[in-house]
Each structure stands twice: as structure tokens, then as C-alpha cells.
Design a protein around this motif. Structure first.
Motif, short mmCIF file in Angstrom:
data_model
loop_
_atom_site.label_atom_id
_atom_site.label_comp_id
_atom_site.label_asym_id
_atom_site.label_seq_id
_atom_site.Cartn_x
_atom_site.Cartn_y
_atom_site.Cartn_z
N ALA A 1 43.80 31.36 38.35
CA ALA A 1 43.31 31.92 39.61
C ALA A 1 44.33 32.87 40.23
O ALA A 1 43.95 33.94 40.73
N PHE A 2 45.60 32.52 40.21
CA PHE A 2 46.64 33.42 40.73
C PHE A 2 46.72 34.70 39.90
O PHE A 2 46.86 35.79 40.46
N PHE A 3 46.64 34.58 38.59
CA PHE A 3 46.68 35.78 37.75
C PHE A 3 45.44 36.64 37.94
O PHE A 3 45.51 37.86 37.87
N SER A 4 44.29 36.03 38.17
CA SER A 4 43.08 36.80 38.42
C SER A 4 43.18 37.54 39.74
O SER A 4 42.75 38.68 39.86
N LEU A 5 43.76 36.90 40.74
CA LEU A 5 43.94 37.55 42.03
C LEU A 5 44.93 38.72 41.92
O LEU A 5 44.77 39.74 42.59
N ALA A 6 45.92 38.58 41.05
CA ALA A 6 46.89 39.65 40.85
C ALA A 6 46.32 40.80 40.02
O ALA A 6 46.82 41.91 40.09
N GLY A 7 45.30 40.54 39.22
CA GLY A 7 44.68 41.59 38.43
C GLY A 7 45.22 41.70 37.02
O GLY A 7 45.33 42.79 36.47
N VAL A 8 45.55 40.58 36.41
CA VAL A 8 46.04 40.57 35.03
C VAL A 8 44.84 40.87 34.11
O VAL A 8 43.76 40.30 34.29
N PRO A 9 45.00 41.75 33.10
CA PRO A 9 43.87 42.32 32.36
C PRO A 9 42.79 41.41 31.77
O PRO A 9 41.64 41.77 31.90
#
Length: 103
Positions: A69-77
Motif C-alpha cells: 500500500a505504501f509503495f502504491s501510494l508512492a507510485g512504484v511501477p
């Protein structure tokens, strides 16, 4: 979000709603993760980052869900947050707002 709104097209509105839905789902997941963490000894103590650091040993599935969820919020590909941001930039570029989408 203003980039999608400034595109002034149906595609921009669709990209805006797609981004908002992804952002809301990710925020709900992160808030539920934060509220589900138990403090170690005192229930009146507020939750800190130390409580989140022990989450990988106490509940690894919940820790992995928070990581995604944190990586999705950051925009990881490979995650949905990246595709939501990419659709906003693509609709902005397709409506000839290249300078606004790059800078």
C-alpha cells in the motif's frame, strides 16, 4: 489531480476519478493497518513507528500489505498507484499540455 482536470476532456475526468478511487482504497488500507497495530504493553500509549517495525515479526501478512500500500501510494511501477498517475500524465500530454505535465 489538477493536471487531469486541466486537460478539459472526458479522458482527463476518467483519469481523475481513477486516481481518486485508487488513492481512497490505498488510504483506507493504510489507516486500517495503522489502527490494527497493537501497542505492546500499555493500551493508553500512542502508536509510534517502533510499533510498526515489530509488525513484520508479529504479523508478516499485515506488514506485506502495508508495504504494498505504501509503495502504491508512492507510485512504484507495478502497482495501481503508478498506473493512476500514468493515466493522468498521458491524458495531459494528449491534450497538448506537455509543459505542465513535465514541469
Amino acid at each position: 489531480m489538477l493536471l487531469a482536470f486541466s486537460a478539459n476532456s472526458i479522458e482527463g475526468t476518467q483519469a481523475l476519478f481513477f486516481y481518486l478511487i485508487i488513492y481512497m482504497v490505498t488510504s483506507v488500507v493504510l489507516w486500517s493497518l495503522l489502527l490494527s497495530v497493537n501497542t505492546s504493553t500499555n493500551t493508553e500509549r500512542s502508536k509510534t513507528l517502533v510499533d510498526l517495525s515489530y509488525l513484520s515479526t508479529t504479523n508478516p501478512l499485515l506488514a506485506f500489505t502495508g508495504l504494498v500500500a505504501f509503495f502504491s501510494l508512492a507510485g512504484v511501477p507495478p502497482l495501481a498507484g503508478f498506473y493512476a498517475k500514468m493515466t493522468i500524465f498521458l491524458t495531459t500530454i494528449s491534450s497538448s499540455l506537455i509543459f505542465a505535465s513535465v514541469f
